[in-house]
Enzyme design. Structure first.
Site, short mmCIF file in Angstrom:
data_model
loop_
_atom_site.label_atom_id
_atom_site.label_comp_id
_atom_site.label_asym_id
_atom_site.label_seq_id
_atom_site.Cartn_x
_atom_site.Cartn_y
_atom_site.Cartn_z
CG ASP A 190 39.05 36.80 41.32
OD1 ASP A 190 38.34 36.63 42.33
OD2 ASP A 190 39.73 37.82 41.13
CD GLU A 304 38.81 35.91 48.25
OE1 GLU A 304 39.95 35.55 48.57
OE2 GLU A 304 38.58 36.93 47.57
#
Ligand code: ZN
Length: 525
Positions: A190, A304
């Site tokens: 992330d 992402e």
């Protein structure tokens, strides 16, 4: 239900075992090996019976096989070997540490313990800062129909907790194994900001990469006047954007019609503002995507893009601009995290107008349908209970909810239940650390409203986790708590982990119950 002898000769992975017969089998193995068995973990393949064993706080990956058979897969694993006799079966037991070699070997031999792609399906990410919560996450997700991302941590949080990308992966692998979760899971590296971040996470086996170009978003674009925007527009890195001001302008001359019937048109000011605000971020994302594709080679991955940690909300027109330009630059992505309207503070509910959120979220979903479909990713998704029904209804499968801090907070609630003294110490320390630790997080807690831990009865302690200011203060100080030292030794970390390990079921059930409230509104089954 196959017998142990049958399990020991099974070539393929055995179907899930359950019921009384499994409990009996677990007891037989435990008696013979001296390792308490997690029944859900028992599985056989290639002549080996695998299980997760425990002796007090010592957990091991255990393998048993018939001494005479010497199965090839055993060589992938490491551990101490000893002879074991069950009835007339002469067996070899190997008990190995829950380390990276054993996790990698397990992923190879029992494929559902290795991460995989999760696709454009409704999903929840459950970050686990302590490395103990995956079994609780599995229990919360089971039966919901949601895809799960059990390994998820940002580089920032790995640094703060002193964990490596490998450790994050490995604890998810063993947690999944412990609970016998066979539906697969994703692994999300992330908020990656540099190519070094990518390299470390590719090496550890992550499958999803969240590129955060937030440092390249121009926060001044929203307030700039037209003259200022023109100047900034011409100064964009046009070479990296592989176009020029003229062609870019012409490519946005036609309005874009979205699936919800709305039309997004770009007058000069709208286009310049979007380009100025996100142009450098797009160039950076394209560069990171190229690097990632080169690093992973033929291994598939999911990407992402997140701009959630930026100053001003992403408008629907800006989202259209970003999606179209990403596509033109050859980037492929499964999810995108806009900066939403309202406040997404850490570990507490949404702050803002729900009607306004609903309108803008609907717009973002329409853009994601038109240019994807891809998912809208909700970062800082912990405890945003008031928006879940809205997001679930509008997005359907096109949603990805990221949580992490809430599992740490619920672990602290478990500590409040099982070790009130330790909890009081952590709470007092968090109050001390908060003024400094809040700097890199979006929070607004007022310490004057945090009750004094000393003044509370033991039975009142778990409840302070429901108090807004206390929850935020405890949330953002996790790094300090986990790395604090006293006399050169960890001040809280070891005691915290030990108390949770000794009270494993209290920990799991506390986290599960709270996380289920996140999952239920999105359930697909
Ligand atoms: Zn985020």
């Amino acid at each position: 239900m196959p017998t142990l002898a049958e399990l020991l000769t099974s070539k393929d992975i055995t179907p899930p075992l359950s019921g009384q017969a499994l409990d009996d089998l677990a007891r037989v193995i435990a008696r013979a090996t001296g390792w308490e068995v997690y029944p859900s973990s028992v599985i056989a393949a290639g002549g080996i019976v695998y299980f997760l064993g425990r002796r007090k706080l010592d957990k091991r990956l255990c393998l048993v096989w018939e001494e005479a058979a010497a199965p090839a897969a055993a060589a992938d694993f490491c551990g101490e070997q000893s002879p074991v006799q069950i009835g007339d079966l002469r067996l070899k037991l190997q008990a190995g540490y829950l380390d990276h070699q054993n996790a990698a070997a397990l992923g190879k031999r029992i494929p559902f313990t290795a991460p995989r792609l999760i696709g454009v399906q409704a999903a929840i990410g459950t970050g686990d800062r302590l490395g103990l919560a995956t079994p609780a996450h599995v229990r919360a997700v089971r039966g919901s129909g949601l895809r799960a991302v059990f390994a998820q941590q940002s580089i920032r949080e790995m640094t703060r907790t002193g964990r490596t990308p490998e450790e994050v992966m490995d604890t998810a692998t063993f947690g999944v194994f412990q609970e016998g979760w066979r539906e697969g899971f994703g692994a999300d590296a992330d908020h990656l900001k540099t190519t070094d971040d990518i390299d470390a996470c590719v090496a550890a086996g992550f499958t999803m990469f969240t590129i955060d170009p937030g440092d390249h978003v121009d926060g001044e674009a929203d307030a700039a006047d037209l003259a200022g925007l023109r100047e900034k527009f011409h100064a964009l890195p046009w070479q990296d954007l592989e176009t020029a001001p003229g062609p870019l302008g012409r490519s946005f001359a036609e309005p874009v019609r979205l699936p919800d019937g709305s039309v997004v048109s770009f007058d000069e000011e709208t286009l310049l503002r979007a380009a100025v605000k996100y142009g450098r971020a797009l160039a950076h994302t394209a560069k990171m995507h190229r690097h990632l594709a080169a690093k992973t080679g033929r291994r598939p991955f999911e990407l992402e893009m997140s701009v959630d940690e930026t100053a001003t909300p992403t408008s629907v027109a800006e989202h259209v601009f970003v999606a179209r330009e990403l596509r033109r630059l050859g980037v492929q992505w499964v999810s995108l995290a806009p900066r939403f309207v309202g406040e997404f503070e850490k570990g507490v509910d949404y702050i803002g107008d729900l009607g306004e959120f609903e309108r803008s979220f609907a717009g973002h979903v329409a853009v994601a349908q038109h240019f994807g479909p891809y998912k809208i990713s909700i970062h800082s998704g912990s405890d945003k209970f008031s928006i879940y029904p809205i997001a679930a209804r509008l997005a359907g499968n096109l949603v990805h909810l990221k949580t992490a801090g809430t599992s740490y907070l619920e672990a602290l609630r478990a500590i409040a239940r099982v070790d009130p003294g330790l909890f009081r110490e952590i709470m007092a320390f968090a109050v001390e650390r908060y003024p400094e630790d809040r700097a890199s997080y979006h929070v607004s807690a007022d310490l004057a409203k945090v009750p004094s831990a000393k003044g509370l009865r033991d039975a009142e302690l778990p409840g302070v986790l429901d108090q807004f200011d206390t929850r935020e203060a405890l949330h953002v100080t996790f790094g300090s708590v986990l790395t604090a030292k006293a006399d050169g030794r960890p001040r809280f970390r070891d005691r915290l982990l030990r108390a949770l390990a000794e009270n494993e079921e209290v920990h799991y059930e506390t986290v599960r119950a709270h996380l289920e409230r996140h999952i239920r509104p999105f359930a697909r089954a």
